[in-house]
Structures are given as structure tokens and as C-alpha cells.
Design an enzyme around this catalytic site. Structure first.
Site, short mmCIF file in Angstrom:
data_model
loop_
_atom_site.label_atom_id
_atom_site.label_comp_id
_atom_site.label_asym_id
_atom_site.label_seq_id
_atom_site.Cartn_x
_atom_site.Cartn_y
_atom_site.Cartn_z
N THR A 132 0.85 -1.01 -0.02
CA THR A 132 -0.03 -0.05 -0.19
C THR A 132 0.84 1.16 -0.02
OG1 THR A 132 -1.62 1.37 1.47
CG2 THR A 132 -0.07 -0.48 2.54
N ASP A 133 0.16 2.32 -0.38
CA ASP A 133 1.01 3.78 -0.48
C ASP A 133 1.01 4.25 1.07
OD1 ASP A 133 -1.59 4.33 -0.03
OD2 ASP A 133 -1.80 5.87 -1.61
N GLU A 134 0.29 3.59 1.98
CA GLU A 134 0.20 4.33 3.21
C GLU A 134 1.41 3.91 4.02
OE1 GLU A 134 -3.72 3.41 5.54
OE2 GLU A 134 -4.57 3.23 3.54
N TYR A 158 -1.85 -0.42 11.13
CA TYR A 158 -1.80 -1.09 9.76
C TYR A 158 -0.68 -0.81 8.86
CZ TYR A 158 -3.37 -1.47 4.86
OH TYR A 158 -3.18 -1.93 3.38
N LYS A 162 2.28 -3.18 7.51
CA LYS A 162 2.58 -3.55 6.00
C LYS A 162 3.70 -2.99 5.75
CE LYS A 162 0.16 -4.54 3.14
NZ LYS A 162 -0.20 -5.89 2.49
#
Ligand code: NAD
Ligand code: TYD
Length: 356
Positions: A132-134, A158, A162
Site C-alpha cells: 500500500t501507499d500508506e 496497519y 504493511k
């Protein structure tokens, strides 16, 4: 034959359906079926012998080793994860268990399988990790979008879990030579999206006459990508990505949450108007902000376009219209998802004066 993990979830199910819709090789689909795993997403594959579904945890080393030995996949695509930021704030443990420990365990099982392959199969094998970009953290309003060399600055349990999984994947390449690929994608939307996430939650709540919860001022920005475009990007990276590289995937669609919600309301006003003639936008309700809420994500997707020729097929306007249409045409899917654990979760997240 490829092995996909988390293929009963939102993106994984779209990926498996698209894959089997466009090619002849089979898919072993390994999913633990947590609250987010919905086997009904794969109902159309019930009589398709090319789809082999196995309920198992990516952290179950023996089960994964057995499946790899039995099916001899040429690639593993790892979607399996706990994926909802709000849940990670209420209970981070499952995120560490699946996203960190689970990724570690599947990397080890895959490494043992891959090391023993004969030379041509060993050369051709790929482990593609879906991220993810997060992991990059939050951007200031005028800052350039996230490129692949942006620092990792995760802010939520989260995104931290990741980020940890991405680091493990990277290390298994550098240390053991495992042929890995990593994709970091922006926010997806589309069919089979579990209605705890913003867009499906707004559609489902609007139709049920419920409030449309907007965290804080609603001016947080996300970069939205239609799920079918994410799936085509993953197929392209699997086919032509350079081993050890990461590819950022995005739709060039930066939008504030409030604008997203207003767009969904306007589409519903057109496609399924309220009986009282009012706009669904009247149901918008500003609620308490998410703790540590990232203000802005944006993806610089030039590398995957330049090196692999991938670009999204949908605009935001075409993708969101398709999505709203899909939810209007699948009331039974929505009703089934809304039973059990899902309802308990909604109550926990949105109960008034809830302390967490
Ligand atoms: P999802 O929550 O809808 O689906 C996750 C799936 O993984 C479910 O079917 C669940 O049952 C399964 N699963 C969970 N723990 C497991 C375990 N221990 N073993 C086996 N299966 C397990 O998530 P999603 O939105 O489809 O996301 C898929 C992947 O894409 C995730 O890795 C996520 O981090 C990443 N991603 C998601 C988005 C997005 O906008 N949804 C954007 C970028 C990246
Ligand atoms: P979400 O769909 O949970 O994705 P993510 O947190 O991974 O980006 O949320 C998208 C954005 O919408 C995020 O800024 C949080 C916000 N949001 C709301 O304003 N209200 C809601 O009820 C939800 C679920 C999210």
C-alpha cells in the site's frame, strides 16, 4: 498455475475473477476467511475446475509448504492481510500476526520451495507482494506524490505492519535471492468492497437512510484507483516487472473525502433518487476524526508507466459510476455481508461516546 493468498477478499477476489476470465492457467486460492473474506465473491467460479480454494492461514507454515509441493505454482501473489486502518487502531494484534508474522512465514515456506526447484522453474518463479501507499506516511498539501524512493514513514498500526512486511520481502530478496516483486498501490474502490471502507459504506448507508459518517473535516485526500486497474497492474508487474523492484500503482485521482461522498450522493440521486425528493447529501454527518489520521496520500505512478507501459483504463468518473451501479444491482450480496461480525463491528466503531 499460480497461488494467490487472500483471494476471497476485495482485491484478491477481483484479481482471481479477472485472471480466470482472461487466461487458461489455474489458481490455488488460499484464504483464512476472516470477517473480510467472503467466499460468495467467488460464487461464479463454483463449477470452474481451474479455481482451487483452500481455507488456510498464510502463517501456517506446514499448510503452505504442502500446497506449494502439491501444486508447484510458478508464482505466488500475496494479497492476504488485515487491511482496515480503524480496526488496526482498536486491535493491532491481528495486524502484527498476519501482516508481519504471516508474511514472514509464507516467505520462508516459499523460499524452501523455490530453492529446491529445477533451474528453469527457479529462474522463472516470482513472489509478488501486494502493498500500500500508506507505508510512506502522510504528505503535505503541496508535496510531490510518493515515488518508489520515498522514505517509509508509516503512521498507523496497519501501515506499520504493511511496512514491516515490505521490509521482510526486500530482505528475502537481498539475503536469499528470492525473486520478489512489490507493488504499493493507492486506495482501491469497486465491486466486492467490504462496506466498512469509505465508498461502499457511504453507498450502503445512503440506501438504508442512515448517516454518512465523515471523519473530522472531510478534507483528507486519497488517490483513488478502480480495482480492475489495480489487478491489471499486478498482472503486468508479474509478467514483466524486474526482480527485486517495487512499483507504485495509482490512478492520478486525488480527491478529498467530502468530495468523494458528495459524488456518490449525486450518482445515487440520479440512479436511485430518494422518495422524498431530497438529496442523499442531507444524510452527511461529521463525526470524530480517526486518531493519527493521515492527511494526504498521492502516488507518482510514472515508473510503472515508463518501464512496463501500464496505465489505468478507468477515469474516476467512469469507475465510480460502475461501482455505484454494481452495489445497486447486488442488494443480496450487501445483505449477506451485513450479517454477523460486520454488524458488530459497525456498532463498535460508530457507537456514540465510544471511548477508544
Ligand atoms: P480485504 O481485507 O478485503 O481482504 C483480505 C483477505 O485476506 C480476506 O479474504 C481475508 O480472509 C484474508 N486473510 C486475512 N488474514 C489472512 C491470513 N492470516 N491468512 C490467509 N488469508 C488471510 O483486503 P483488500 O482490500 O482486498 O486488500 C488486499 C491487499 O491489498 C492487502 O494486502 C492490502 O494491504 C493491499 N492493499 C489494499 C488497498 C485497498 O484500497 N483496499 C490498497 C493498496 C493495497
Ligand atoms: P478507508 O476506506 O478506511 O481507507 P484508508 O483509511 O485505508 O485510506 O478510508 C478512506 C478515507 O475515508 C480515510 O481518510 C478515512 C475516511 N473515512 C471517513 O471519513 N468515514 C468513514 O466512515 C470511513 C470508513 C473512512
Amino acid at each position: 498455475m499460480i497461488l494467490v493468498t487472500g483471494g476471497a477478499g476485495f482485491i484478491g477476489a477481483n484479481f482471481v475473477l479477472d485472471w480466470l476470465g482472461s487466461r487458461d492457467d489455474s489458481v490455488v486460492n488460499v484464504d483464512k476467511l476472516t470477517y473480510a473474506g467472503n467466499i460468495e465473491n467467488l460464487a461464479s467460479l463454483k463449477n470452474d475446475a481451474r479455481h482451487i480454494f483452500v481455507q488456510a492461514d498464510i502463517g501456517d507454515s506446514q499448510a503452505i509448504a504442502r500446497l506449494l509441493a502439491e501444486h508447484q505454482p510458478r508464482a505466488v501473489v500475496n494479497f492476504a492481510a488485515e487491511s482496515h486502518v480503524d480496526r488496526s487502531i482498536h486491535g493491532p494484534e491481528d495486524f502484527i500476526q498476519t501482516n508481519v508474522v504471516g508474511t514472514f512465514r509464507i516467505l520462508e515456506a516459499v523460499r524452501h520451495y523455490w530453492s529446491a526447484l529445477p533451474a528453469p522453474e527457479k529462474e522463472a518463479f516470482r513472489f509478488l507482494h501486494v502493498s500500500t501507499d500508506e507505508v510512506y506516511g502522510s504528505l503535505e498539501p503541496q508535496a510531490p506524490a510518493f515515488a518508489e524512493d520515498h522514505n517509509y514513514e508509516p503512521n498507523s498500526p496497519y501501515s506499520a505492519s504493511k511496512a514491516a512486511s515490505d521490509h521482510l520481502v526486500r530482505a528475502w530478496h537481498h539475503t536469499y535471492g528470492l525473486p520478489v516483486l512489490t507493488t504499493n498501490c493507492s486506495n482501491n474502490y469497486g465491486p466486492y468492497h467490504f462496506p466498512e471502507k469509505l465508498i461502499p459504506l457511504i453507498i450502503v448507508n445512503a440506501l438504508a437512510g442512515k448517516p454518512l459518517p465523515i471523519y473530522g473535516d472531510g478534507m483528507q485526500v486519497r488517490d483513488w484507483l478502480y480495482v480492475g486497474d489495480h489487478c491489471s497492474a499486478i498482472r503486468r508487474v508479474l509478467e514483466a516487472g524486474k526482480v527485486g523492484e517495487t512499483y507504485n500503482v495509482g490512478g492520478w485521482n486525488e480527491k478529498a473525502n467530502l468530495d468523494i461522498v458528495k459524488t456518490v450522493c449525486a450518482l445515487l440521486d440520479e440512479m436511485r433518487p430518494r422518495t422524498d425528493g431530497q438529496s442523499y447529501a442531507h444524510q452527511i454527518a461529521f463525526v470524530q476524526d480517526r486518531p493519527g489520521h493521515d492527511r494526504r496520500y498521492a502516488i507518482d505512478a510514472r515508473k510503472i508507466e515508463r518501464e512496463l507501459g501500464w496505465r489505468p483504463a478507468e477515469t474516476f468518473e467512469s469507475g465510480i459510476r460502475k461501482t455505484v451501479q454494481w452495489y445497486l444491482e447486488h442488494p443480496q450480496w450487501v445483505a449477506n455481508v451485513q450479517s454477523g461480525a460486520y454488524r458488530d463491528w459497525l456498532q463498535k466503531q460508530y457507537a456514540p461516546q465510544e471511548g477508544a
